[in-house]
Write a protein that holds these residues in place. Structure first.
Motif, PDB file in Angstrom:
ATOM      1  N   LYS A 110       0.860  -1.182   0.000  1.00 27.26           N
ATOM      2  CA  LYS A 110       0.000   0.000   0.000  1.00 27.26           C
ATOM      3  C   LYS A 110       0.894   1.229   0.000  1.00 27.26           C
ATOM      4  O   LYS A 110       1.762   1.374   0.855  1.00 27.26           O
ATOM      5  N   GLY A 111       0.701   2.093  -0.999  1.00 23.33           N
ATOM      6  CA  GLY A 111       1.367   3.388  -1.022  1.00 23.33           C
ATOM      7  C   GLY A 111       0.464   4.406  -0.347  1.00 23.33           C
ATOM      8  O   GLY A 111      -0.753   4.383  -0.507  1.00 23.33           O
ATOM      9  N   ILE A 112       1.058   5.281   0.440  1.00 22.10           N
ATOM     10  CA  ILE A 112       0.303   6.281   1.187  1.00 22.10           C
ATOM     11  C   ILE A 112       0.873   7.638   0.820  1.00 22.10           C
ATOM     12  O   ILE A 112       1.992   7.967   1.211  1.00 22.10           O
ATOM     13  N   GLY A 113       0.111   8.397   0.027  1.00 20.23           N
ATOM     14  CA  GLY A 113       0.657   9.672  -0.380  1.00 20.23           C
ATOM     15  C   GLY A 113      -0.323  10.566  -1.087  1.00 20.23           C
ATOM     16  O   GLY A 113      -1.395  10.154  -1.511  1.00 20.23           O
ATOM     17  N   GLY A 114       0.088  11.807  -1.180  1.00 21.28           N
ATOM     18  CA  GLY A 114      -0.624  12.847  -1.902  1.00 21.28           C
ATOM     19  C   GLY A 114       0.407  13.652  -2.664  1.00 21.28           C
ATOM     20  O   GLY A 114       1.377  13.105  -3.174  1.00 21.28           O
ATOM     21  N   ASN A 115       0.259  14.975  -2.665  1.00 26.64           N
ATOM     22  CA  ASN A 115       1.157  15.818  -3.442  1.00 26.64           C
ATOM     23  C   ASN A 115       2.423  16.222  -2.683  1.00 26.64           C
ATOM     24  O   ASN A 115       3.284  16.882  -3.230  1.00 26.64           O
ATOM     25  N   GLY A 116       2.552  15.847  -1.427  1.00 27.21           N
ATOM     26  CA  GLY A 116       3.705  16.233  -0.617  1.00 27.21           C
ATOM     27  C   GLY A 116       4.540  15.048  -0.186  1.00 27.21           C
ATOM     28  O   GLY A 116       4.716  14.099  -0.935  1.00 27.21           O
ATOM     29  N   SER A 117       5.039  15.111   1.041  1.00 30.90           N
ATOM     30  CA  SER A 117       5.903  14.058   1.584  1.00 30.90           C
ATOM     31  C   SER A 117       5.197  13.309   2.702  1.00 30.90           C
ATOM     32  O   SER A 117       4.684  13.938   3.637  1.00 30.90           O
ATOM     33  N   GLU A 118       5.210  12.000   2.607  1.00 31.10           N
ATOM     34  CA  GLU A 118       4.635  11.143   3.636  1.00 31.10           C
ATOM     35  C   GLU A 118       5.659  10.083   4.035  1.00 31.10           C
ATOM     36  O   GLU A 118       6.435   9.628   3.194  1.00 31.10           O
ATOM     37  N   GLN A 119       5.629   9.704   5.304  1.00 28.69           N
ATOM     38  CA  GLN A 119       6.533   8.664   5.790  1.00 28.69           C
ATOM     39  C   GLN A 119       5.808   7.750   6.755  1.00 28.69           C
ATOM     40  O   GLN A 119       5.018   8.217   7.581  1.00 28.69           O
ATOM     41  N   ILE A 120       6.092   6.478   6.639  1.00 30.05           N
ATOM     42  CA  ILE A 120       5.671   5.499   7.641  1.00 30.05           C
ATOM     43  C   ILE A 120       6.913   5.190   8.462  1.00 30.05           C
ATOM     44  O   ILE A 120       7.933   4.751   7.925  1.00 30.05           O
ATOM     45  N   ASN A 121       6.837   5.444   9.757  1.00 30.93           N
ATOM     46  CA  ASN A 121       7.986   5.257  10.639  1.00 30.93           C
ATOM     47  C   ASN A 121       7.898   4.011  11.498  1.00 30.93           C
ATOM     48  O   ASN A 121       8.901   3.561  12.039  1.00 30.93           O
ATOM     49  N   SER A 122       6.691   3.454  11.645  1.00 25.77           N
ATOM     50  CA  SER A 122       6.526   2.285  12.500  1.00 25.77           C
ATOM     51  C   SER A 122       5.339   1.456  12.022  1.00 25.77           C
ATOM     52  O   SER A 122       4.306   2.015  11.639  1.00 25.77           O
ATOM     53  N   ALA A 133      -0.029   1.462  11.344  1.00 25.40           N
ATOM     54  CA  ALA A 133       1.143   2.184  10.874  1.00 25.40           C
ATOM     55  C   ALA A 133       1.112   3.597  11.446  1.00 25.40           C
ATOM     56  O   ALA A 133       0.053   4.219  11.539  1.00 25.40           O
ATOM     57  N   GLY A 134       2.260   4.086  11.834  1.00 26.06           N
ATOM     58  CA  GLY A 134       2.384   5.448  12.331  1.00 26.06           C
ATOM     59  C   GLY A 134       3.421   6.206  11.533  1.00 26.06           C
ATOM     60  O   GLY A 134       4.403   5.631  11.065  1.00 26.06           O
ATOM     61  N   GLY A 135       3.185   7.490  11.357  1.00 25.63           N
ATOM     62  CA  GLY A 135       4.128   8.312  10.617  1.00 25.63           C
ATOM     63  C   GLY A 135       3.624   9.734  10.532  1.00 25.63           C
ATOM     64  O   GLY A 135       2.936  10.214  11.438  1.00 25.63           O
ATOM     65  N   TYR A 136       3.935  10.403   9.434  1.00 24.39           N
ATOM     66  CA  TYR A 136       3.444  11.759   9.245  1.00 24.39           C
ATOM     67  C   TYR A 136       3.173  12.011   7.768  1.00 24.39           C
ATOM     68  O   TYR A 136       3.648  11.286   6.900  1.00 24.39           O
ATOM     69  N   PHE A 137       2.399  13.067   7.507  1.00 25.00           N
ATOM     70  CA  PHE A 137       2.105  13.438   6.130  1.00 25.00           C
ATOM     71  C   PHE A 137       2.147  14.946   5.966  1.00 25.00           C
ATOM     72  O   PHE A 137       1.756  15.698   6.841  1.00 25.00           O
ATOM     73  N   GLY A 138       2.662  15.366   4.808  1.00 24.99           N
ATOM     74  CA  GLY A 138       2.776  16.782   4.489  1.00 24.99           C
ATOM     75  C   GLY A 138       1.831  17.222   3.386  1.00 24.99           C
ATOM     76  O   GLY A 138       1.699  18.413   3.126  1.00 24.99           O
ATOM     77  N   SER A 139       1.183  16.275   2.731  1.00 27.87           N
ATOM     78  CA  SER A 139       0.214  16.619   1.680  1.00 27.87           C
ATOM     79  C   SER A 139      -1.004  17.280   2.300  1.00 27.87           C
ATOM     80  O   SER A 139      -1.326  17.043   3.468  1.00 27.87           O
ATOM     81  N   SER A 140      -1.702  18.095   1.517  1.00 27.94           N
ATOM     82  CA  SER A 140      -2.903  18.746   2.029  1.00 27.94           C
ATOM     83  C   SER A 140      -3.973  17.724   2.402  1.00 27.94           C
ATOM     84  O   SER A 140      -4.690  17.899   3.377  1.00 27.94           O
ATOM     85  N   SER A 141      -4.048  16.630   1.654  1.00 30.33           N
ATOM     86  CA  SER A 141      -4.961  15.543   2.005  1.00 30.33           C
ATOM     87  C   SER A 141      -4.458  14.255   1.374  1.00 30.33           C
ATOM     88  O   SER A 141      -3.707  14.277   0.398  1.00 30.33           O
ATOM     89  N   ILE A 142      -4.885  13.146   1.960  1.00 25.19           N
ATOM     90  CA  ILE A 142      -4.524  11.819   1.464  1.00 25.19           C
ATOM     91  C   ILE A 142      -5.784  10.979   1.438  1.00 25.19           C
ATOM     92  O   ILE A 142      -6.499  10.876   2.442  1.00 25.19           O
ATOM     93  N   ASP A 143      -6.045  10.363   0.301  1.00 26.22           N
ATOM     94  CA  ASP A 143      -7.150   9.414   0.177  1.00 26.22           C
ATOM     95  C   ASP A 143      -6.599   8.026   0.449  1.00 26.22           C
ATOM     96  O   ASP A 143      -5.770   7.519  -0.305  1.00 26.22           O
ATOM     97  N   LEU A 144      -7.037   7.397   1.536  1.00 25.53           N
ATOM     98  CA  LEU A 144      -6.563   6.078   1.910  1.00 25.53           C
ATOM     99  C   LEU A 144      -7.427   4.961   1.335  1.00 25.53           C
ATOM    100  O   LEU A 144      -7.163   3.787   1.552  1.00 25.53           O
ATOM    101  N   GLY A 145      -8.473   5.334   0.595  1.00 32.76           N
ATOM    102  CA  GLY A 145      -9.385   4.332   0.038  1.00 32.76           C
ATOM    103  C   GLY A 145     -10.438   3.938   1.045  1.00 32.76           C
ATOM    104  O   GLY A 145     -10.394   4.323   2.216  1.00 32.76           O
ATOM    105  N   ASN A 146     -11.423   3.196   0.592  1.00 31.59           N
ATOM    106  CA  ASN A 146     -12.481   2.682   1.460  1.00 31.59           C
ATOM    107  C   ASN A 146     -13.214   3.798   2.198  1.00 31.59           C
ATOM    108  O   ASN A 146     -13.696   3.604   3.311  1.00 31.59           O
TER     109      ASN A 146
END
Length: 167
Positions: A110-122, A133-146
């Motif tokens: 599974k890729g997790i992202g939008g127009n910015g930077s996202e990271q999964i750290n754990s 999964a825990g991490g952070y996201f810099g995109s204005s929004s992320i569609d995770l599906g479902n």
């Protein structure tokens, strides 16, 4: 012991006949050691840019769940599974099966992202066979599906995502 990380060397000789070869820049890596500290197998995760593994955990079925982030435009994970980048860095979660060790087969990604930077750290398996999964996201929004999405409130917001066993 299973470890994840990244490397920039052109190749790494891990002993026991196991060699990792870098595809380009920094590639992610998984390395499995036995109880004597000898390398049993290793796997490169990456393509043409900076690709990192931040976390890896063994799952109750003997496989592995892996978290990290990638800058490559796409990553071929084998077994017909690939990830496509949507922004600068996209987070990634990969599930490997144990049945084909020492060459673990990708069964989900599974890729997790939008127009910015996202990271999964754990990453970790949950008691119901899913993953968190825990991490952070810099995109204005992320569609995770479902029907699930995240909206950023600042420049880089934390995130915790729960996935069911089918991803």
């Amino acid at each position: 012991i299973i470890v994840g990380g990244n490397f920039n060397s052109s190749s790494i000789d891990l002993g026991n006949g196991v060699i990792l070869t870098n595809k380009d820049n920094f590639d992610g890596m998984l390395i499995k050691y036995n109880s004597s500290g000898e390398c049993e197998w290793a796997k490169v995760i990456g393509e043409s840019s900076y690709d990192y593994i931040s976390s890896v955990a063994e799952t109750s079925d003997g496989g592995y769940v892996v978290g990290g982030f990638f800058e490559s435009s796409s990553i071929d994970l084998g077994n017909g599974v690939s990830l496509t980048n949507k922004g600068l860095y996209d987070g990634m979660i990969i599930k490997y099966d144990k049945t084909e060790l020492p060459n673990p087969i990708t069964i989900q990604a599974k890729g997790i992202g939008g127009n910015g930077s996202e990271q999964i750290n754990s990453v970790a398996e949950t008691s119901d066979g899913g993953y968190v999964a825990g991490g952070y996201f810099g995109s204005s929004s992320i569609d995770l599906g479902n029907g699930v999405s995240l909206t950023n409130k600042g420049s880089a917001d934390g995130m915790i995502i729960k996935f069911n066993s089918s991803g």
